[in-house]
Design a protein around this motif. Structure first.
Motif, PDB file in Angstrom:
ATOM      1  N   ALA A   1      -1.236  -7.664  55.966  1.00  0.00           N
ATOM      2  CA  ALA A   1      -2.469  -7.004  56.379  1.00  0.00           C
ATOM      3  C   ALA A   1      -2.209  -5.542  56.703  1.00  0.00           C
ATOM      4  N   ARG A   2      -3.106  -4.678  56.252  1.00  0.00           N
ATOM      5  CA  ARG A   2      -2.994  -3.247  56.543  1.00  0.00           C
ATOM      6  C   ARG A   2      -2.991  -3.031  58.056  1.00  0.00           C
ATOM      7  N   GLY A   3      -2.075  -2.182  58.512  1.00  0.00           N
ATOM      8  CA  GLY A   3      -1.967  -1.929  59.946  1.00  0.00           C
ATOM      9  C   GLY A   3      -0.907  -2.757  60.633  1.00  0.00           C
ATOM     10  N   THR A   4      -0.287  -3.700  59.897  1.00  0.00           N
ATOM     11  CA  THR A   4       0.806  -4.498  60.458  1.00  0.00           C
ATOM     12  C   THR A   4       2.128  -4.027  59.859  1.00  0.00           C
ATOM     13  N   SER A   5       3.222  -4.457  60.464  1.00  0.00           N
ATOM     14  CA  SER A   5       4.549  -4.013  60.000  1.00  0.00           C
ATOM     15  C   SER A   5       5.460  -5.195  59.680  1.00  0.00           C
ATOM     16  N   TYR A   6       4.885  -6.324  59.291  1.00  0.00           N
ATOM     17  CA  TYR A   6       5.697  -7.496  58.974  1.00  0.00           C
ATOM     18  C   TYR A   6       6.532  -7.235  57.727  1.00  0.00           C
TER      19      TYR A   6
ATOM     20  N   GLY B   1      14.776  -8.103  51.587  1.00  0.00           N
ATOM     21  CA  GLY B   1      14.786  -8.191  50.134  1.00  0.00           C
ATOM     22  C   GLY B   1      13.430  -8.093  49.490  1.00  0.00           C
ATOM     23  N   THR B   2      12.387  -7.810  50.299  1.00  0.00           N
ATOM     24  CA  THR B   2      11.047  -7.697  49.730  1.00  0.00           C
ATOM     25  C   THR B   2      10.477  -6.306  49.976  1.00  0.00           C
ATOM     26  N   GLU B   3       9.534  -5.927  49.138  1.00  0.00           N
ATOM     27  CA  GLU B   3       8.770  -4.696  49.344  1.00  0.00           C
ATOM     28  C   GLU B   3       7.434  -5.084  49.967  1.00  0.00           C
ATOM     29  N   SER B   4       7.139  -4.583  51.149  1.00  0.00           N
ATOM     30  CA  SER B   4       5.876  -4.890  51.813  1.00  0.00           C
ATOM     31  C   SER B   4       4.757  -4.020  51.244  1.00  0.00           C
TER      32      SER B   4
END
Length: 379
Positions: free
Chosen positions: A167-172, A176-179
C-alpha cells in the motif's frame, strides 16, 4: 455515478489473537474427494479430503477427534482435546522437483503457481478487501515466515525478478524483492489490477502472482513441516488465528458478538464474501474475514428484473457488461455469457454492490462459471 473511496488502509495491531478450540469442527468437503468416513478417528493434520484437480492441496483435520457426521457438504469432527498429531515432514531438505510438489500438495498447498517457470513473480501484499487487515499484519509481524515461504516459492518458480506490491504510504519489504507502491483503494488489491499496477501491462507475459497469505502458508509448511490447519481472520477490527472448520457460532460466542434474527453472517470480505446459511458452518481455507450485517442495514438482495441503469457497467474494473452476462446466466444461456467475456470477470463484487435494485449479479456470474466448469467448457 456516486464515487466512493473503498479504503484498504489499516491501523495494524502487531498481534494475532488465539481462539479457544471448539468442541466440534465442520469442514466443508463439497466437491472434494473424501478420504475419511463416519466413525473414523483422526489425528490433527491427518488428510480427510483431496482436491480433484491435479494441482489442488489436500484438506486436513484441524483437531484430533472422531468423525461423527459426513454428508455432501461437511465432515463433522467431535474434538477430543488430545494432542494426537501427524509427524512433521522435513520440507526444507527437499530440492525442487516432483517429490517436493507432491509433498506440498499433501500438506495443503495449491501447487498451480509452481507448475512452470516465469520471469516475473509478483507478491500481492495489499489487504484483500476493506475491513480485512490480514496482509499488512503478516508483513508487520511474520516477516521471518514470509521470507521462508518466498525463498521456497522462488526455488520452484525461478523468477528473474520478484516484486512486492504494498500500500502506498507504507514501508513494508521482503529481502530480495522490489517494493512497488499501489494506491490502497479497492479493487486495486485484486490480482489482475495488482499486476497491471506493478508491470504497467494488463496482460503481462511471463508473470505470476501470489498473495501474501499464500506465501505465509507456504512458509509455515516449509518451516514446521505440518499441514495448513488454520487461517488468519479479521473479526471486528482484530486479527485471530482460527482453526479450519471452526463453526461461526463458536466464534461469535467466544468474542461476545450478538446476532439477532434477520442478521447476516458473511465469511470473507464485504464485496466478495458469502452469506452463510447456518451459524454452524465452519471457516474455510481462504476465509480472512467475518462480518455481521444487521437486519435492515442494507437493502436486501432480490431476484428482480434488470432496469438497464448501467451502474454495474460503470463500476466494473474489467470493462465488461455485468448486466448482460448476469441475464444470460439467469436464463442458463451460459455460452452467451461466455461470449460476452464472462471469463474476464475478476469477481470483485462491485457490480452487485452498486446495483440500483440489488440484483445478485456476482452470484449469477459465479453460477455461470461453475456450470461451464462442470461441463468442461470453462477456461
Amino acid at each position: 455515478m456516486l464515487k466512493i473511496h473503498y479504503s484498504l488502509e489499516s491501523d495494524v495491531l502487531n498481534i494475532i489473537n488465539d481462539i479457544t478450540a471448539p468442541s466440534e469442527i465442520n469442514i466443508r468437503v463439497r466437491n472434494l474427494v473424501l478420504k475419511a468416513k463416519k466413525g473414523q478417528s483422526v489425528a490433527r493434520g491427518e488428510i480427510i479430503a483431496e482436491h480433484p484437480s491435479k494441482f489442488g492441496g489436500a484438506y486436513h483435520a484441524s483437531a484430533s477427534g472422531k468423525a461423527t457426521k459426513v454428508n455432501y457438504h461437511h465432515l463433522t469432527i467431535k474434538c477430543d482435546c488430545a494432542e494426537n498429531s501427524v509427524e512433521p515432514v522435513d520440507v526444507q531438505s527437499m530440492g525442487p522437483g516432483k517429490e517436493l510438489l507432491h509433498t506440498l500438495q499433501e500438506l495443503g498447498i495449491d501447487v498451480a503457481p509452481f507448475s512452470s517457470h516465469c520471469d516475473n513473480l509478483v507478491i500481492n501484499g495489499l489487504n484483500p478487501e476493506p475491513g480485512i487487515f490480514v496482509a499488512e499484519l503478516l508483513l508487520e509481524c511474520e516477516k521471518d515466515i514470509l521470507e521462508t515461504g518466498l525463498r521456497l516459492a522462488e526455488s520452484l518458480i525461478t523468477p528473474i525478478h520478484t516484486m512486492l506490491a504494498v500500500a502506498r504510504g507504507t514501508s513494508y519489504s521482503l529481502s530480495g524483492t522490489e517494493s512497488v507502491s499501489v494506491k490502497p483503494k479497492y479493487p486495486n488489491s485484486l490480482n489482475s489490477l495488482v499486476i497491471k499496477a506493478v508491470t504497467g501491462n494488463e496482460f503481462a507475459d511471463d508473470t505470476k502472482i501470489m498473495s501474501i497469505m499464500d506465501i505465509y502458508n507456504l512458509g509455515l509448511v516449509a518451516k514446521f513441516g505440518l499441514p495448513v490447519t488454520d487461517t488468519i481472520m479479521t473479526i471486528c477490527g482484530h486479527n485471530y488465528r482460527v482453526p479450519l472448520g471452526t463453526p461461526i457460532r463458536h466464534l461469535l460466542n467466544e468474542l461476545d458478538i450478538p446476532v439477532k434474527s434477520g442478521d447476516k453472517a458473511v465469511l470473507g470480505g464485504p464485496f466478495r464474501g458469502e452469506a452463510v446459511y447456518s451459524l454452524d458452518e465452519g471457516v474455510k481455507k481462504g476465509d480472512h474475514g467475518l462480518f455481521i450485517i444487521s437486519a435492515g442495514e442494507f437493502p436486501s438482495v432480490e431476484d428482480t428484473t434488470c432496469i438497464n441503469c448501467g451502474e454495474c457497467v460503470l463500476s466494473c474494473p474489467a470493462r465488461i457488461l455485468p448486466n448482460l452476462i448476469s441475464r444470460y446466466a439467469e436464463y442458463e444461456k451460459f455460452e452467451m455469457a461466455k461470449k460476452y467475456d464472462l471469463d474476464s470477470c475478476f469477481e470483485c463484487g462491485l457490480c452487485s454492490f452498486n446495483c440500483t435494485i440489488r440484483r445478485p449479479i456476482l452470484q449469477y456470474i459465479r453460477f455461470a462459471k461453475d456450470q461451464l466448469r462442470v461441463s468442461g467448457k470453462a477456461e
